[in-house]
Design a protein around this motif. Structure first.
Motif, PDB file in Angstrom:
ATOM      1  N   GLU A   1       0.383  -1.327  -1.862  1.00  0.00           N
ATOM      2  CA  GLU A   1      -0.645  -2.425  -1.943  1.00  0.00           C
ATOM      3  C   GLU A   1      -2.364  -2.004  -0.986  1.00  0.00           C
ATOM      4  O   GLU A   1      -2.774  -2.968  -0.942  1.00  0.00           O
ATOM      5  N   GLY A   2      -1.857  -1.152  -0.172  1.00  0.00           N
ATOM      6  CA  GLY A   2      -2.774  -0.759   0.883  1.00  0.00           C
ATOM      7  C   GLY A   2      -2.932  -0.917   2.073  1.00  0.00           C
ATOM      8  O   GLY A   2      -4.300  -0.830   3.110  1.00  0.00           O
ATOM      9  N   VAL A   3      -1.485  -1.347   2.424  1.00  0.00           N
ATOM     10  CA  VAL A   3      -1.741  -2.263   3.944  1.00  0.00           C
ATOM     11  C   VAL A   3      -1.365  -0.608   4.848  1.00  0.00           C
ATOM     12  O   VAL A   3      -0.700   0.054   4.651  1.00  0.00           O
ATOM     13  N   VAL A   4      -2.335  -0.642   6.210  1.00  0.00           N
ATOM     14  CA  VAL A   4      -1.799   0.605   6.305  1.00  0.00           C
ATOM     15  C   VAL A   4      -0.837   0.242   7.991  1.00  0.00           C
ATOM     16  O   VAL A   4      -0.812  -0.566   8.293  1.00  0.00           O
ATOM     17  N   PHE A   5       0.069   1.093   8.736  1.00  0.00           N
ATOM     18  CA  PHE A   5       0.409   0.974   9.993  1.00  0.00           C
ATOM     19  C   PHE A   5      -0.335   2.154  10.528  1.00  0.00           C
ATOM     20  O   PHE A   5      -0.705   3.714  10.284  1.00  0.00           O
TER      21      PHE A   5
ATOM     22  N   ARG B   1      -5.767  -7.717   8.101  1.00  0.00           N
ATOM     23  CA  ARG B   1      -4.240  -7.938   7.317  1.00  0.00           C
ATOM     24  C   ARG B   1      -3.459  -8.807   7.244  1.00  0.00           C
ATOM     25  O   ARG B   1      -3.221  -9.278   6.353  1.00  0.00           O
TER      26      ARG B   1
ATOM     27  N   ARG C   1       8.068  -0.686   3.722  1.00  0.00           N
ATOM     28  CA  ARG C   1       6.758   0.082   3.930  1.00  0.00           C
ATOM     29  C   ARG C   1       6.779   0.772   2.968  1.00  0.00           C
ATOM     30  O   ARG C   1       5.738   0.369   2.967  1.00  0.00           O
ATOM     31  N   GLU C   2       6.919   1.112   2.174  1.00  0.00           N
ATOM     32  CA  GLU C   2       6.590   1.945   0.833  1.00  0.00           C
ATOM     33  C   GLU C   2       5.970   0.490   0.048  1.00  0.00           C
ATOM     34  O   GLU C   2       5.240   0.612  -0.086  1.00  0.00           O
TER      35      GLU C   2
ATOM     36  N   VAL D   1       0.906  -3.135  11.675  1.00  0.00           N
ATOM     37  CA  VAL D   1      -0.458  -3.473  10.466  1.00  0.00           C
ATOM     38  C   VAL D   1      -1.902  -4.265  11.538  1.00  0.00           C
ATOM     39  O   VAL D   1      -1.513  -4.728  12.306  1.00  0.00           O
TER      40      VAL D   1
ATOM     41  N   THR E   1       2.287  -0.287   1.875  1.00  0.00           N
ATOM     42  CA  THR E   1       2.390   0.468   1.915  1.00  0.00           C
ATOM     43  C   THR E   1       0.940   1.133   0.446  1.00  0.00           C
ATOM     44  O   THR E   1       0.087   1.287  -0.458  1.00  0.00           O
TER      45      THR E   1
END
Length: 97
Positions: A80-84, A94, A74-75, A90, A78
């Motif tokens: 890399e700009g991936v949001v949850f 994406r 998850r870290e 996701v 995040t």
């Protein structure tokens, strides 16, 4: 698991671009005669000194699998700009490919 199959799986994982994710099932569909479980197994068998972006592989429900590295995964995503979303998923935009 045959070495050729493992290499196919690792080749697909290496191609996942930063900021994008794919699923175990999508990887399985891109390789010969494999299943999502075999993809997961190949990831578990990665050598310690690998540089594959393993953290870009998620479940079909667009969530992180329940494993020891989930917090790190998850870290990294995040970063890399991936949001949850609130349910830990996701966004579908994406997904790669």
């Amino acid at each position: 698991m045959k070495a050729e199959l493992r290499e196919q799986i690792y080749t697909v994982i290496a191609a996942i671009p930063p900021g994008r994710v794919t699923t175990y099932g999508r990887i399985a569909a891109m390789t010969e005669a494999t299943t999502p479980r075999l993809v997961a197994r190949a990831l578990r068998e990665l050598p310690a000194d690998h540089d594959l972006p393993w953290f870009r592989v998620i479940t079909a429900s667009r969530r992180l699998a329940d494993h020891a590295g989930a917090w790190e995964q998850r870290e990294r995503l995040t970063a890399e700009g991936v949001v949850f979303d609130a349910r830990g998923r996701v966004p579908s935009d994406r997904l790669w490919p």
